[in-house]
Design a protein around this motif. Structure first.
Motif, PDB file in Angstrom:
ATOM      1  N   VAL A  46       0.832  -1.197   0.000  1.00  0.00           N
ATOM      2  CA  VAL A  46       0.000   0.000   0.000  1.00  0.00           C
ATOM      3  C   VAL A  46       0.873   1.256   0.000  1.00  0.00           C
ATOM      4  O   VAL A  46       1.834   1.360   0.767  1.00  0.00           O
ATOM      5  N   LYS A  47       0.546   2.192  -0.890  1.00  0.00           N
ATOM      6  CA  LYS A  47       1.300   3.425  -1.106  1.00  0.00           C
ATOM      7  C   LYS A  47       2.727   3.145  -1.555  1.00  0.00           C
ATOM      8  O   LYS A  47       3.617   3.994  -1.426  1.00  0.00           O
ATOM      9  N   GLY A  48       2.918   1.961  -2.100  1.00  0.00           N
ATOM     10  CA  GLY A  48       4.216   1.592  -2.626  1.00  0.00           C
ATOM     11  C   GLY A  48       4.217   1.592  -4.140  1.00  0.00           C
ATOM     12  O   GLY A  48       3.446   2.302  -4.792  1.00  0.00           O
ATOM     13  N   PHE A  49       5.093   0.777  -4.687  1.00  0.00           N
ATOM     14  CA  PHE A  49       5.294   0.678  -6.130  1.00  0.00           C
ATOM     15  C   PHE A  49       4.755  -0.669  -6.591  1.00  0.00           C
ATOM     16  O   PHE A  49       5.105  -1.716  -6.049  1.00  0.00           O
ATOM     17  N   MET A  50       3.866  -0.656  -7.589  1.00  0.00           N
ATOM     18  CA  MET A  50       3.283  -1.889  -8.098  1.00  0.00           C
ATOM     19  C   MET A  50       4.173  -2.462  -9.201  1.00  0.00           C
ATOM     20  O   MET A  50       4.522  -1.772 -10.155  1.00  0.00           O
ATOM     21  N   CYS A  51       4.515  -3.712  -9.048  1.00  0.00           N
ATOM     22  CA  CYS A  51       5.460  -4.393  -9.930  1.00  0.00           C
ATOM     23  C   CYS A  51       5.098  -4.211 -11.402  1.00  0.00           C
ATOM     24  O   CYS A  51       3.923  -4.248 -11.778  1.00  0.00           O
ATOM     25  N   VAL A  52       6.102  -4.042 -12.245  1.00  0.00           N
ATOM     26  CA  VAL A  52       5.879  -3.895 -13.686  1.00  0.00           C
ATOM     27  C   VAL A  52       5.893  -5.240 -14.395  1.00  0.00           C
ATOM     28  O   VAL A  52       5.770  -5.305 -15.617  1.00  0.00           O
ATOM     29  N   SER A  53       6.023  -6.313 -13.643  1.00  0.00           N
ATOM     30  CA  SER A  53       6.066  -7.652 -14.240  1.00  0.00           C
ATOM     31  C   SER A  53       4.654  -8.216 -14.306  1.00  0.00           C
ATOM     32  O   SER A  53       3.792  -7.656 -14.979  1.00  0.00           O
ATOM     33  N   CYS A  54       4.349  -9.295 -13.592  1.00  0.00           N
ATOM     34  CA  CYS A  54       3.076  -9.988 -13.778  1.00  0.00           C
ATOM     35  C   CYS A  54       1.919  -9.278 -13.078  1.00  0.00           C
ATOM     36  O   CYS A  54       2.112  -8.340 -12.307  1.00  0.00           O
ATOM     37  N   LEU A 507      11.517   7.634 -31.554  1.00  0.00           N
ATOM     38  CA  LEU A 507      11.687   6.798 -30.365  1.00  0.00           C
ATOM     39  C   LEU A 507      11.611   7.722 -29.156  1.00  0.00           C
ATOM     40  O   LEU A 507      12.480   8.576 -28.949  1.00  0.00           O
ATOM     41  N   LEU A 508      10.535   7.559 -28.380  1.00  0.00           N
ATOM     42  CA  LEU A 508      10.237   8.500 -27.301  1.00  0.00           C
ATOM     43  C   LEU A 508      10.434   7.830 -25.946  1.00  0.00           C
ATOM     44  O   LEU A 508       9.742   6.870 -25.612  1.00  0.00           O
ATOM     45  N   PRO A 509      11.365   8.332 -25.124  1.00  0.00           N
ATOM     46  CA  PRO A 509      11.667   7.702 -23.836  1.00  0.00           C
ATOM     47  C   PRO A 509      10.716   8.166 -22.738  1.00  0.00           C
ATOM     48  O   PRO A 509      10.404   9.358 -22.626  1.00  0.00           O
ATOM     49  N   CYS A 510      10.262   7.241 -21.933  1.00  0.00           N
ATOM     50  CA  CYS A 510       9.303   7.596 -20.881  1.00  0.00           C
ATOM     51  C   CYS A 510       9.836   7.227 -19.505  1.00  0.00           C
ATOM     52  O   CYS A 510      10.764   6.422 -19.358  1.00  0.00           O
ATOM     53  N   LEU A 511       9.223   7.812 -18.502  1.00  0.00           N
ATOM     54  CA  LEU A 511       9.505   7.441 -17.120  1.00  0.00           C
ATOM     55  C   LEU A 511       9.138   5.983 -16.882  1.00  0.00           C
ATOM     56  O   LEU A 511       8.190   5.456 -17.474  1.00  0.00           O
ATOM     57  N   GLY A 512       9.847   5.337 -15.976  1.00  0.00           N
ATOM     58  CA  GLY A 512       9.441   4.035 -15.500  1.00  0.00           C
ATOM     59  C   GLY A 512       8.480   4.190 -14.329  1.00  0.00           C
ATOM     60  O   GLY A 512       8.456   5.235 -13.659  1.00  0.00           O
ATOM     61  N   ARG A 513       7.699   3.157 -14.072  1.00  0.00           N
ATOM     62  CA  ARG A 513       6.713   3.229 -12.994  1.00  0.00           C
ATOM     63  C   ARG A 513       7.366   3.413 -11.634  1.00  0.00           C
ATOM     64  O   ARG A 513       6.761   3.964 -10.702  1.00  0.00           O
ATOM     65  N   SER A 514       8.614   2.970 -11.493  1.00  0.00           N
ATOM     66  CA  SER A 514       9.302   3.070 -10.206  1.00  0.00           C
ATOM     67  C   SER A 514       9.888   4.455  -9.958  1.00  0.00           C
ATOM     68  O   SER A 514      10.416   4.722  -8.875  1.00  0.00           O
ATOM     69  N   GLU A 515       9.779   5.352 -10.937  1.00  0.00           N
ATOM     70  CA  GLU A 515      10.413   6.666 -10.830  1.00  0.00           C
ATOM     71  C   GLU A 515       9.410   7.751 -10.433  1.00  0.00           C
ATOM     72  O   GLU A 515       8.211   7.639 -10.713  1.00  0.00           O
ATOM     73  N   THR A 516       9.912   8.795  -9.812  1.00  0.00           N
ATOM     74  CA  THR A 516       9.076   9.925  -9.419  1.00  0.00           C
ATOM     75  C   THR A 516       8.487  10.588 -10.653  1.00  0.00           C
ATOM     76  O   THR A 516       9.209  10.934 -11.596  1.00  0.00           O
ATOM     77  N   ASP A 517       7.181  10.755 -10.629  1.00  0.00           N
ATOM     78  CA  ASP A 517       6.474  11.420 -11.732  1.00  0.00           C
ATOM     79  C   ASP A 517       5.983  12.761 -11.202  1.00  0.00           C
ATOM     80  O   ASP A 517       4.897  12.873 -10.634  1.00  0.00           O
ATOM     81  N   ALA A 518       6.802  13.789 -11.353  1.00  0.00           N
ATOM     82  CA  ALA A 518       6.490  15.117 -10.823  1.00  0.00           C
ATOM     83  C   ALA A 518       5.840  15.965 -11.909  1.00  0.00           C
ATOM     84  O   ALA A 518       6.422  16.176 -12.976  1.00  0.00           O
ATOM     85  N   GLN A 519       4.636  16.448 -11.626  1.00  0.00           N
ATOM     86  CA  GLN A 519       3.915  17.313 -12.562  1.00  0.00           C
ATOM     87  C   GLN A 519       3.546  18.619 -11.863  1.00  0.00           C
ATOM     88  O   GLN A 519       4.016  18.881 -10.751  1.00  0.00           O
ATOM     89  N   ALA A 520       2.685  19.412 -12.466  1.00  0.00           N
ATOM     90  CA  ALA A 520       2.400  20.761 -11.967  1.00  0.00           C
ATOM     91  C   ALA A 520       1.891  20.779 -10.535  1.00  0.00           C
ATOM     92  O   ALA A 520       2.195  21.701  -9.761  1.00  0.00           O
TER      93      ALA A 520
END
Length: 758
Positions: A46-54, A507-520
């Motif tokens: 809870v309030k953590g990072f959800m795995c990008v695998s299964c 080829l457009l690089p994106c943030l990974g789910r484990s990384e901070t996603d800082a917006q406005a």
């Protein structure tokens, strides 16, 4: 069946020290950032990072370490310190990179800058985000929207997926194939037809109350290892597990829990399967029909003896149609035919069926061994027949539980990623956003491939994934791919699909789910749905791999703004600045599922979206659950012939989908290579081959097209006679694009007709 001593195999257990060693080896290769340990501590909590695998469920009360070997590998892979920079691309032409192995491409590290393919130099060159968005928008505006395909892998969040689907429909098409089309689309089609729900009916607590679990064509040890914890607990309380699988997979044989000091420091381990039957590839309909035949006979014997019913006759009468037809089919099917088509002895099938008869509550679990067949629909409808006989749908401790693949592949469909207009609330979208959505059916993955081959598709946008590598018919598809006008790939790491480009390519690089996603408005959370229909929030905390990365939400919005006319009801900038506003929009579109969405994002164990079939409300044509007579007993799409084998494509223990972490398939005893063909020793001898001999495989589909993969070492393995196996995606060139499940168009990769050429 050959003796195990004659074959390559693993003598250890699933889990245990081998699992820890696998994680350590990945960490050494990836050299992850310092935040990796804390990310693993927070993973699937809870309030953590959800795995990008299964997509396996996340418990409300997690273990100390709520990650598995492959989940840890996926996290370490994402948090690598390796970087794939513009300087790297300046040193290597795309033609040169095509000669690299899949593993080596991804080992270049995280992409850091938006890149444009320059045909003159045959290299990727850096570009600005504005340049990329404006060029993509200009290209999309220049073509018929129906000639564009917007593909998504199962990784993108609910927020991203909702906006991506909305972008497609505002632009003017329903061409939204996703990775489900390649694996569990058969589930979506078959279960929808027979029980009215396109997803499984179980929740995590059902595993605390079942008396038996039946596995068909699924390998939790490699594909969803966290599932082994509830399986182990079920076995300890007396639940019996029966497995039908052509391959003996360690995860369903014996498990040593890495979080148990007693098990790690002693020989103690848990035997998972009570009974393990190596059904022939494509023989599941026959095996299940044999079980149905036995259960019906047990009912007759019980009644003759004055005992209680074996069948749930009240459930059958009140909730189903078609029982008489399925009984007549079982009665008319002989045991000789069942044994021949399944490759199993009658006594073994009856032993499995007796366990089912004796169980009050039973769960069936399955994977792509059932879905990726030409008659995969009938695999699932026949399995459902068996479960309906005893009312094992719609009550605690029982149900149908497909094991889905990527972390949000099921959730993407929930929020509109679908080529089928009748699965999307188009009228609501029209009202909400002030436009007229397209009503024509879009392209599945297979149809998209066929239309790329024919030249009908002019533009392809890939939201994650490795589409060109994951699909059938690699060689023809790669040639056709370059004839498209526009190709766009959104990714975290370099893969082979990025090397096959249209005339204009980004080829457009994106943030990974484990990384901070800082917006406005600050750091943003995203959400996803697990395979048990629960929605979870995820919050990345790691420093992004590059300051030039954008989130998937921002990339989708950037492309959409450059393509579409302004619409006051579609506030792209507001959505990018605050993902809670996207969740508000989702809740408005799907109020029954997502009411109070933002208040429930971090519900322990996730919040359940509901399932009518679990409540015994059948949203089928008849309003009841449907018994269905199969069209035959084999699910492969060909007849047997001398020298013709049934090819099963596999993932290794060091792999997730097309991502190759390394070359250790520890749980099968194969190390250092993926260039193998696994064969029964008796088949090796009968074909005049020898262990280690390098051979090729040729497709034997009878369509006049030559498809061949060479350089495979013959490896003796415990398989049913007539079945061989090798790795995905290396063997995908052998699968014709037209060879798929008849109902869902899922590629039939678990029963491909091939011959061995020396």
């Amino acid at each position: 069946m050959a003796d195990e001593d004659e074959t390559v195999h693993y003598t250890g257990t699933e889990g245990g020290w081998g699992s820890l060693r696998g994680i350590a080896e990945t960490a050494l290769r990836e050299r992850p950032t310092p935040g990796a340990i804390d990310t693993l501590r927070r993973q699937n909590k809870v309030k953590g990072f959800m795995c990008v695998s299964c997509a396996w469920g996340k418990p409300a009360k997690p273990h100390v370490a709520e990650f598995c070997e492959n989940g840890a590998k996926a996290t370490l892979w994402e948090l690598t310190t390796r970087r794939c920079t513009p300087e790297f691309f300046a040193k290597h032409t795309v033609t040169e990179l095509k000669g690299w192995k899949d593993h080596d491409l991804e080992q270049t590290g995280r992409l850091t800058h938006p890149m444009r393919y320059d045909p003159a130099s045959d290299k990727y060159v850096p570009c600005s985000w504005d340049e990329a968005f404006n060029a993509i928008g200009a290209e999309l505006k220049a073509i018929d929207p129906g000639a564009a395909v917007f593909y998504s892998s199962g990784r993108a969040s609910l927020e991203t997926s909702y906006l991506y689907a909305l972008f497609a429909r505002l632009y003017g098409h329903n061409n939204l194939p996703d990775s489900s089309n390649m694996c569990h689309e058969t589930t979506s089609v078959a279960l929808k037809k027979v029980i009215g729900s396109p997803v499984g009916t179980c929740v995590l607590s059902d595993f605390d109350h079942c008396d038996s679990i039946f596995f068909f064509g699924q390998n939790p040890g490699t594909n969803s290892p966290r599932l082994l914890h509830p399986l182990q607990e079920a076995v300890k309380r007396g639940c019996r597990i029966v497995t039908f699988n052509p391959i003996r997979e360690k995860g369903l044989e014996v498990f040593k829990n890495p979080q148990s000091p007693v098990e790690m420091l002693t020989p103690k381990a848990t035997q998972i399967s009570t009974l393990y039957l190596q059904v022939k590839a494509g023989g599941d309909i026959a095996a299940i029909t044999g079980m149905i035949k036995y259960v019906l006979a047990a009912e007759e014997q019980a009644l003759a003896a004055g005992g209680p019913h074996v069948l749930d006759v009240d459930f059958i009468e009140q909730h189903t149609i078609g029982f008489a037809e399925i009984k007549a089919h079982a009665d008319a099917t002989g045991w000789d035919e069942i044994e021949r088509e399944s490759g199993l002895r009658r006594a073994d099938i009856e032993e499995a069926a007796q366990i089912y008869v004796e169980s009050k509550n039973s769960i069936c679990m399955y994977g792509m061994g059932l879905t990726q067949q030409v008659h995969g629909f009938h695999n699932l409808s026949t399995l459902t027949n068996l479960w309906l006989l005893k009312g094992n749908v719609g009550r605690e401790g029982a149900g149908i539980s497909p094991v889905r693949g990527h972390s949000n592949v099921q959730g993407q469909r929930t929020v509109g990623i679908s080529e089928k207009p009748d699965l999307v609330p188009l009228d609501k979208l029209a009202e909400q956003f002030g436009f007229e959505p397209p009503r024509d059916e879009g392209m599945t993955t297979v149809v998209a491939c066929q239309n790329i081959l024919s030249g009908q598709v002019k533009a392809f946008i890939g939201l994650g994934g490795n589409f060109v590598r994951a699909i059938p018919e690699h060689r023809a598809m790669e040639e056709a791919w370059t004839r498209m006008r526009l190709t766009v790939q959104i990714a975290t790491k370099l893969n082979r699909s990025h090397l096959i480009n249209g005339q204009v390519a980004y080829l457009l690089p994106c943030l990974g789910r484990s990384e901070t996603d800082a917006q406005a408005t600050g750091e943003q959370a995203v959400t996803m749905e697990d395979s048990l229909s629960c929605i979870h929030g995820s919050l990345g905390k790691n420093t992004p791999a590059s300051k030039h990365l954008k989130s998937e939400v921002a990339i989708v919005a950037g492309m959409a703004k450059a393509t579409l006319p302004p619409n006051a009801k579609v506030p792209w900038d507001t959505w990018v600045g605050d993902y809670a506003t996207i969740r508000d929009a989702i809740a408005e579109t799907y109020p029954e599922i997502f009411h109070d969405f933002n208040d429930r994002v971090f519900t322990p164990g996730g919040f359940y979206k509901g399932n009518a079939a679990r409540e015994r409300v059948w949203k089928t044509e008849s309003g009841k659950a449907q018994f269905t007579v199969p069209t035959g007993l084999r699910s492969v799409g060909f007849e047997d012939a001398p020298g013709r084998f049934r090819l099963i494509t596999l993932r290794s223990n060091d792999q997730f989908n097309t991502t190759i972490y390394g070359y250790s398939d520890r749980l099968r005893g194969i190390e250092g290579t993926r260039d193998v063909v696994l064969m029964n020793p008796e088949d090796i001898e009968a074909a005049g081959l020898a262990k280690g001999q390098v051979v090729g495989l040729v497709t034997d589909a009878g369509d006049g097209v030559h498809r061949q993969v060479d350089g495979l070492a013959v490896t003796p393995f415990l398989l049913p006679r007539g079945c061989i196996a090798g790795y995905y995606p290396e063997l995908n060139p052998l699968i014709p694009v037209w060879y798929h499940d008849e109902e869902s168009k899922t590629p039939a990769a678990k029963g491909v007709p091939v011959r061995v050429v020396a």
